[in-house]
Motif scaffolding. Structure first.
Motif: not given
Length: 85
Positions: A5-19
């Motif tokens: 989970i990333l957070e930037y300027k009050g916004k959250k994002f999901q970072l995912s890597t799959i094979n």
């Protein structure tokens, strides 16, 4: 699968890597009202495991380069241009 989970300027994002059978896909999705949106704001694909690991790590430690408003606008414009060619 790797998820962060990333957070930037009050916004959250999901970072995912799959094979996916040898194709590594690293994607970023916004999280809206606690739910991961199906609308990607960044995608990177490669067949090289090391390259995939490095990209995930770069995004995690330098997330502003990928999830700032300017970076997202640039990615979406490039994606639109690619689909319109």
């Amino acid at each position: 699968m790797i998820k962060d989970i990333l957070e930037y300027k009050g916004k959250k994002f999901q970072l995912s890597t799959i094979n996916l059978d040898g194709l590594f896909e690293t994607m970023i999705f916004p999280i809206e009202n606690g739910v991961v949106s199906g609308r990607e704001v960044y995608c990177f694909r490669t067949v090289k495991a090391g390259e995939s690991h490095n990209k995930h790590r770069d995004i995690y430690y330098h997330s502003e380069n990928y999830i700032s408003d300017e970076a997202i606008a640039k990615y979406l414009k490039e994606k639109e241009d690619w689909f319109n060619t």
